[in-house]
Design an enzyme around this catalytic site. Structure first.
Site, short mmCIF file in Angstrom:
data_model
loop_
_atom_site.label_atom_id
_atom_site.label_comp_id
_atom_site.label_asym_id
_atom_site.label_seq_id
_atom_site.Cartn_x
_atom_site.Cartn_y
_atom_site.Cartn_z
N HIS A 80 0.86 -1.56 0.04
CA HIS A 80 -0.42 -0.05 -0.23
C HIS A 80 0.68 1.60 0.15
CE1 HIS A 80 -0.09 0.91 4.28
NE2 HIS A 80 -0.03 0.02 4.32
N GLU A 211 -5.17 1.57 2.01
CA GLU A 211 -5.16 0.53 2.92
C GLU A 211 -5.24 0.61 4.78
OE1 GLU A 211 -3.13 -2.50 5.30
OE2 GLU A 211 -2.83 -0.93 5.80
N ASP A 234 3.63 -5.71 3.45
CA ASP A 234 4.00 -4.69 4.27
C ASP A 234 4.20 -5.37 5.44
OD1 ASP A 234 2.35 -2.91 6.18
OD2 ASP A 234 -0.07 -3.90 4.70
N HIS A 320 3.14 2.05 13.13
CA HIS A 320 1.92 3.31 13.56
C HIS A 320 3.13 4.55 14.57
CE1 HIS A 320 -2.05 1.75 11.81
NE2 HIS A 320 -0.75 0.69 10.91
CO CO Z 1 -0.10 0.66 8.62
ZN ZN Z 2 0.69 -0.93 5.82
#
Ligand code: CO
Ligand code: ZN
Length: 363
Positions: A80, A211, A234, A320
């Site tokens: 993504h 995503e 990912d 994140h």
């Molecule tokens: Co993420």
């Molecule tokens: Zn991701």
């Protein structure tokens, strides 16, 4: 490893380029433009769908599967383009911006974090005084300070998005960036396209959108591509920091082969094939069981009548957060494993796709 004096030089260059491009969910245009430039010499066709997914096809060797003339298996590999961020919900009288999340924002990470708007404006996230300063603030206790003295001086409007301030640093040889999720997946897919040798399978590389807000780009892309096998690239977590939640993933220990996450159970047959190929080629890998979160693999797995799907993940510390840390040895292992799959026989695993199923409206 190449004899290059700088290990993983290709990944370094790609990461330097891709981490510095702005692209919160739904605003992937700049990332897509750069990727298109990077992959153009290495693909047979490209298209962009209505959700902004960049779809690139690398055909199988002439003659189709095993030279039989039967259509070659279509393998969709998704990474993504979007990154997490924030969105302005309200500008207060004093010129501070209130905001909501774009994707999974952890408020405990945010105080003092710099964010960048599309026009390059940099802001810093501050917090109101709270009864319990030790507790993570809630979103409505936070604001963005863009250096404006009052509302009239603010150029941002409701709906404007910002991403974590882009900066790539290196620590002990490991890259730190706010958007390894999922620019590192994009790096891996570009690297795979560069090395891909036409064989028994057609590779459909999808650089997907949105995503982080619910795997929405991969959903429409998978419908359009109708793959017979699907793999997402990912990030995942890591359990190798002090008192980390128990998670059997370690930076530098190899590509993570997904078994399960919060949104899917990877196709056991595909997972086993990944393990076999890794073992045969001496590619380091580890098994991933993540209790929360998911990836584009979920959207691909449940598209149309269902698609065998799995994922190759990059163990990541501080996912994140504005300072995500990965190890390029795991990235190398992931690309090697992906190519070992793409260039080998996968005919034992295939979903029906659309061929010969009597479905109408296929295409
Ligand atoms: Co993420
Ligand atoms: Zn991701």
């Amino acid at each position: 490893m190449t004899p290059d004096s700088k290990p993983h030089a290709d990944f370094r260059d790609l990461l330097e380029a891709l981490c510095h491009v702005w692209g919160p969910s739904g605003h992937e245009d700049r990332v897509r433009a750069l990727l298109l430039e990077l992959i153009a010499p290495h693909v047979d066709e490209t298209r962009v769908d209505a959700l902004g997914n960049l779809i690139a096809v690398r055909h199988a060797a002439a003659g189709g599967a095993k030279g039989t003339g039967v259509e070659a298996p279509r393998i969709m590999v998704a990474a993504h383009m979007d990154e997490i961020g924030v969105v302005v919900t309200h500008v207060d009288q004093d010129g501070f911006l209130r905001f909501g999340p774009v994707g999974g924002i952890l408020t405990g990470n945010l105080i003092g974090t710099r964010v960048t708007f599309e026009d390059g404006t940099v802001g810093v996230i501050g917090a109101e005084k709270r009864a319990d300063q030790a507790k993570a603030p809630t979103l409505d206790e936070l604001f963005i300070d863009v250096g404006a003295d009052d509302a009239a001086a603010v150029t941002q409007r409701v709906g404007d998005m910002a991403a974590f301030h882009h900066r790539l640093d290196w620590s002990g040889g490991r890259p730190i960036a706010p958007n390894h999720d999922d620019r590192i997946g994009c790096v891996m897919l570009v690297a795979a396209l560069r090395r891909f040798k036409p064989g028994p399978n057609t590779l459909v590389a999808v650089f997907s959108t949105q995503e982080e807000v619910g795997t929405r780009g991969a959903e429409t892309a998978a419908y359009g591509v109708a793959p017979q096998l699907a793999i997402a690239l990912d990030i995942t977590g890591a359990g190798d920091t002090p008192k980390a939640p128990p998670l059997a993933l370690k930076l530098g220990a190899g590509a993570a082969v997904k078994v399960k996450d919060g949104g899917m159970i990877a196709s056991p047959a595909l997972r086993r094939l990944m393990e076999e190929r890794a073992q045969a080629a001496g590619i380091p890998y580890q098994l991933e069981v993540l209790t929360g979160g998911t990836t584009d693999a979920r959207a691909m797995q449940t598209s149309r009548a269902g698609v065998p799907a799995g994922a190759i993940s990059v163990p990541t510390r501080y996912g994140h957060s504005p300072s995500q840390v990965i190890d390029l040895a795991d990235v190398q292992a992931g690309v090697d494993l992906l190519l070992a799959l793409l260039e080998g026989d996968v005919s034992g695993l295939l979903g029906s796709g659309l061929t010969g199923s009597g479905m109408t409206g296929a295409g």
